[in-house]
Motif scaffolding. Structure first.
Motif, PDB file in Angstrom:
ATOM      1  N   ASP A 183       0.844  -1.055  -0.252  1.00 49.06           N
ATOM      2  CA  ASP A 183       0.183   0.222   0.287  1.00 49.06           C
ATOM      3  C   ASP A 183       1.030   1.267  -0.532  1.00 49.06           C
ATOM      4  N   LYS A 187      -1.664  11.517  11.003  1.00 49.21           N
ATOM      5  CA  LYS A 187      -2.953  10.665   9.741  1.00 49.21           C
ATOM      6  C   LYS A 187      -3.215  11.844   8.345  1.00 49.21           C
ATOM      7  N   VAL A 198      -5.829  10.575   4.775  1.00 48.17           N
ATOM      8  CA  VAL A 198      -6.796   9.658   4.503  1.00 48.17           C
ATOM      9  C   VAL A 198      -6.224   9.067   3.248  1.00 48.17           C
ATOM     10  N   ASP A 248      -7.831   5.859   0.294  1.00 49.13           N
ATOM     11  CA  ASP A 248      -8.560   5.499  -0.548  1.00 49.13           C
ATOM     12  C   ASP A 248     -10.200   5.948   1.269  1.00 49.13           C
ATOM     13  N   GLY A 249     -10.152   6.525   1.619  1.00 48.41           N
ATOM     14  CA  GLY A 249     -11.529   6.473   2.411  1.00 48.41           C
ATOM     15  C   GLY A 249     -11.168   5.915   3.995  1.00 48.41           C
ATOM     16  N   LYS A 250      -9.876   6.023   4.221  1.00 45.06           N
ATOM     17  CA  LYS A 250      -9.556   5.223   5.479  1.00 45.06           C
ATOM     18  C   LYS A 250      -8.349   6.712   6.034  1.00 45.06           C
ATOM     19  N   ALA A 251      -8.240   6.505   6.735  1.00 48.45           N
ATOM     20  CA  ALA A 251      -7.775   7.544   7.970  1.00 48.45           C
ATOM     21  C   ALA A 251      -5.886   6.133   8.642  1.00 48.45           C
ATOM     22  N   VAL A 252      -5.055   6.691   8.095  1.00 53.08           N
ATOM     23  CA  VAL A 252      -4.030   6.123   8.340  1.00 53.08           C
ATOM     24  C   VAL A 252      -2.982   6.512   9.012  1.00 53.08           C
ATOM     25  N   GLN A 253      -1.896   5.644   9.927  1.00 55.35           N
ATOM     26  CA  GLN A 253      -0.381   7.026  10.246  1.00 55.35           C
ATOM     27  C   GLN A 253       0.566   6.919  10.159  1.00 55.35           C
TER      28      GLN A 253
END
Lengths: 691, 691
Positions: free
Chosen positions: B469, B499, B501, B503-508
């Motif tokens: 990813d 954070k 975003v 594809d619509g998801k938050a990642v760290q």
């Protein structure tokens, strides 16, 4: 195609491609995205290609001794490149990939089209006091049902049996036959060649079955895929729509402007004091959903027409102003000349053509003469214009005579106007459909004695004989035509029963049932349906022909293209150049430009620091006839130089005279020669005309 | 409605009907089908009705002390009767029963419309060197999808639940509320009256739900049947068609001409040497499939628009020629005045209006001033013209400011032009849909130092952290906006994970994964999407207002109608009358007429034996400003009389001067007052002006 020809085509494509590269780089150079060296390199490469192309074309012309179709194509490519680059016209909706058959006119195209339309209006509407009308393009179905367009305004179409792609059948057949004739590798035997030529000449008039037979016989396939084709079927060329919110009223975009005039005939006749002859005219857009538009401005889906309907007594088609055109000698390509050996048009005085019966009547010939005069004023080369008479089988059954005004271009002879005597067909059709009489009344100079047949049914006798059918028989008797009535009378007079057809069945009537008499009657006049003589013009086509006949390059410098528009049609009448970038000269130039604008003369002011030669070249390309240059002398003695585009001659004119002089030149109230005699000539520095 | 009002309406209808009878009889008298006595009797009857009507109207005005809506309607009925009778315009397709919303212009209508359009072109296109274009009306769907018309160009419609008949919801609601307010039998209580008035003012802006609520609340039924109505639903007003033979390409008739300019923006900017500001213009027909057209020329389905798109740098909306209009004082009806107590427009100098911020910018105000000047030249009464600013809720969300040019008529205030600052909305919409950048480039006068944020992902660290990813996370980091990037930086700088975003998801993400820096950069210029200021004119509406403001009857003779067209717009510039029917006078008149035609002046020659007064009356009705009368003196001293329509004053002019003088009067190069000072006055016989 010879190796040389193939090479020429290849170079033409390369030049067009490189031209695009140069333009794109130039645009980006302005944005700071491309550097100057890159642009210059691209230009150098373009010039190299052009030099090579030029050499190859000259070689081809020398070896074949004729103007090649390649050089025709090169001419056209150079012209259309100029026209699109300077925004005379461009494909519509370009940022969305365009749609075939639609063009936008940019600023110079829009201006020249208006000037041409306005010249047409002055030449016809004003000069002849025609009744101009403006009707909507959206038309309810019933009008076009009456005119025959709903049923018969079709082209034959074939489709690729695998992909469904549509083609116009006659174009495919023509293309195939032309290729056969031009095939140098496998030339046709002489007899076959003659046959193919004859077929080719007839393609335009063929119906679906005949076209289908040729497709089968020659094994014609879909050009892109080589798949089999469907049999030809008719496709209606009208754009269909729906009027109103209920969705139940079918409408079409009009395929011609003429119908708007016909449906208004009654009101127009009344407006004209109920007197004939009179002409009505309409300028407006018409729409044809062409199957596969090609040939640029010559075949488009939305176009401007200018049509005249001249209504006249069928018994008297003389024209009061015919003498004014009788001595003109346009090239006429009569039916006789087309069928003869030479197959070439000849100049014929219109007076002679009418006297000999070549042209059916004075009114038709009058409009041929007026059309010829107009085309000359618009800048069409009259040596490359002819009036071609329709052959008998080309004409509709009701037409009395029909001539097309054709202009020679790189596409061949292009029909720019059609002049037809359509008899009473159109008014008759609308009378039948609308149940409204579209008649004119003619008062005889003296009352006339005429013999008429009267049929008087004897209702009592018919009642006895036919009971409840008596009324129908009586109606049938009253509706009998002159000839049928006399036929019945002679039977009855001979003591025989006569026959009359009632609801499709013949019934027998006897002498007591009906009285048939011949009577003398005095009539003071009569009602009749007028004949119509229709000159119909395609504005876009005339415009394209003017472009072709106006284009040339300066002697010795093929890169310098000029459009020699007449001052009347030129989109921009004059440019104003300060010689160099100086505040004082700019201010004076601005003042002169404003005086031109106030005189209704479109003009451009160019205060870039470019050389005068470069500025002349840019304005030659859009056909500006006159250039005003403001030099330092102007500040001293309030005079400027005025340059004429084609001669490049210059004269010195007081600033106070400039607007008036140009106005007079544009209005043809004076000529450049007269102006050159009136004002002192300026010796020009040779350098001035250099870019 | 009072008894008196009902009687007036009844008499108006009777007069219109009897007028038709007279015209029909007159037409038949020419065919010899009706006799003279019959015609005269019909005329006498018509005059009787008119006298009665006149008396009743005067009585009404005296008792109520105000101009009745009936006398407005009588004025309009008299005017439209004249306009239709003299073929200014008539319903299209009359012999087929006509179709609502379509009109034909007959000869005088066609001529005045052209003069008006030509005046517009001279006033805007030539004066401002605008880039005029002409684009097709047939438009592929994608263009109108981008512009928003496919989705949002709708009116709310309701249908009769039993018959299916369609109605426009807002018109029904308006009609019902107006009737409530005017009901004298059951007058509304004051509070309710105020509420209904407020509702009425807002109907134009209501959505379907709001309109539906009012229909339910007031129990509004179908006007013809009193049946229940469907809820309002949106109906798209564009005429739909299909382009090409395959039937798979949807097209529409353009609902406005503006889009043709927007899609050509790139080419037009290039044509203009890549410089801003510049304006493009288009005159052409547009199409709206109105649900239930009414109000004659004011709401039609096919109409001529003239639109300007003035492209400008959003940071600089000044106008170089603003000073030329700054002191003009048109009636401005600002938002403030509309919301205030008086609710009346005020004359305001445009310079002050811009200085005070009433009008958003100079360019918009410049066009308001130019529009005002043009309307005055066209013959609109400037005391009955106002510029009304759109209220905040009337404007589209992107619009900066918007003013309608409104003219007062018997229909109330009619919007004839809209002048809007549309910001970058249209170019932005076509950029998004076509993926073609519609930008202009601005070179800064000096390079500017700007601070920019750069985000550099560390691919190795991301790979370790996110495996396959990693690429998506890197893309998301690079796509971060200025603000989000600085937010992330502050988290990372504080040692916290940040954070982002994907594809619509938050990642760290952690500090080693990305470098975020603020940097100084020197920029020489910038690309930007220009703002557009759009003055848009409805030619047919302006024309109708000119008709209303031009119509009057001669003092003391209400049967003698005059249209006081300015010489500029008058359809026919002059008439030529031989005083009596004599060969010599006719020949001279014909010569004078030809000299007028050659000068481009449309003219009519009337050699009927009618009295001069009758001939004047006929030409007054179509607004001919000048009449040349050829009397016996003309044969002696080669001079004629020239009469001015409104003053009916006459002067004696040498024949050699006639065409030039009238040309100068038409071009406003001289005035009638000057001409009257230059040439001797003619004492007129009072009888001359009698019919």
């Amino acid at each position: 195609m010879s190796v040389l020809e193939a090479k020429i085509t290849e170079l033409q494509e390369a030049a067009a491609k490189q031209g695009d590269v140069v333009r794109s780089l130039k645009a980006h150079a302005k944005d700071g995205k491309a550097d100057k060296a890159e642009v210059e390199a691209a230009i150098a490469q373009l010039q190299e290609i052009k030099l090579d192309l030029d050499a190859k074309q000259k070689e081809f012309e020398k070896t074949t001794g004729k103007v090649s179709s390649q050089s025709k194509e090169a001419f056209r490519a150079a012209l259309t490149n100029l026209l699109e680059r300077r925004l005379f016209y461009i494909p519509s909706f370009k940022i969305y990939g365009s749609v075939a058959g639609f063009y936008d006119y940019g600023p110079p195209g829009c201006a020249i089209k208006q000037n041409l339309t306005q010249a047409w209006r002055q030449h016809f509407v004003l000069e002849e006091n025609m009744l101009e009308v403006e009707c909507p393009a959206v038309t309810p179905e019933v009008v076009l049902k009456a005119s025959g367009h709903v049923d018969r305004f079709t082209d034959y179409m074939v489709t690729d049996l695998k992909t469904g792609d549509p083609y116009r059948a006659d174009h495919l057949v023509e293309g195939h036959l032309e290729a056969l004739l031009e095939d140098t590798k496998a030339p046709l035997p002489a007899a076959e060649k003659r046959e193919v030529k004859d077929l080719l000449a007839g393609v335009g008039e063929m119906d679906g079955a005949a076209l289908g037979a040729l497709i089968t016989r020659f094994g014609i396939k879909a050009p892109d895929t080589k798949n089999d084709l469907s049999p030809p079927f008719p496709f209606n060329l009208m754009f269909k729509t729906s009027i109103g919110p209920k969705g139940d009223m079918v409408g079409y975009l009009r395929p011609e402007t003429a119908q708007g005039i016909f449906v208004n005939f009654r009101d127009l006749l009344y407006y004209n004091g109920s007197k004939l002859p009179f002409a009505a005219a309409q300028i407006g857009n018409s729409y044809r959903n062409e199957i596969s538009p090609r040939a640029g401005l010559l075949r488009v889906r939305e176009f401007t027409q200018a049509e005249i309907e001249h209504f006249v007594n069928p018994d008297d088609k003389s024209h009061p102003k015919f003498a004014s055109v009788a001595k003109l000698e346009p090239l006429l390509y009569s039916r006789e000349l087309q069928m003869g050996e030479e197959k070439r048009p000849k100049p014929v005085a219109l007076g002679d053509a009418v006297a000999r019966g070549t042209i059916a009547n004075e009114t038709l010939a009058y409009f041929i003469g007026r059309t010829w005069l107009l085309f000359g004023r618009l800048g069409v080369d009259l040596k490359r214009m002819r009036f071609r008479q329709h052959l008998q089988h080309e004409m509709a059954h009701y037409a009395e005579d029909c001539w097309d005004a054709e202009v020679e271009t790189t596409y061949g002879w292009v029909e720019c106007a059609g002049l037809a005597d359509r008899s009473a067909y159109d008014l008759r059709a609308h009378t039948a459909m609308s149940k409204t009489e579209l008649n004119a009344y003619e008062k005889f100079t003296e009352p006339r004695e005429v013999e008429v047949t009267t049929v008087t049914p004897n209702k009592k006798e018919l009642g006895l004989g036919f009971k409840r059918d008596a009324k129908a028989v009586a109606d049938a008797l009253e509706a009998l035509g002159e000839e049928d009535a006399m036929c019945l009378k002679s039977d009855l007079d001979a003591g025989k029963p006569g026959k009359v057809v009632v609801d499709g069945k013949a019934v027998q009537v006897t002498a007591p049932m009906v009285e048939i008499k011949r009577q003398q009657k005095r009539l003071a006049g009569r009602n009749f349906i007028p004949s119509v003589i229709e000159p119909s013009f395609g504005i876009g086509r005339i415009l394209y022909c003017v472009f072709e006949h106006s284009y040339y390059t300066r002697e010795g410098d093929e890169a310098r293209a000029v459009l020699r528009f007449t001052p009347l049609v030129a989109p921009v009448k004059a440019t104003v150049f300060p010689l160099v970038q100086k505040e004082q000269l700019n201010a004076l130039a601005t003042k002169i430009s404003a005086s031109l604008t106030a005189a209704g003369l479109s003009n451009l002011i160019d205060t870039t620091g470019n050389t005068i030669g470069k500025r002349y070249a840019r304005t030659d390309e859009i056909g500006v006839p006159f250039a005003v240059t403001v030099d330092f002398q102007a500040l001293e003695n309030a005079s400027v130089t005025l340059r004429e585009r084609d001669s490049t001659a210059q004269i010195r004119v007081p600033i106070a005279d400039v607007a008036t002089l140009i106005r007079r030149l544009v209005d043809s109230a004076t000529t450049w020669e007269d102006a050159a005699a009136e004002y002192p000539a300026v010796a020009k520095a040779a350098a001035e005309e250099q870019q």
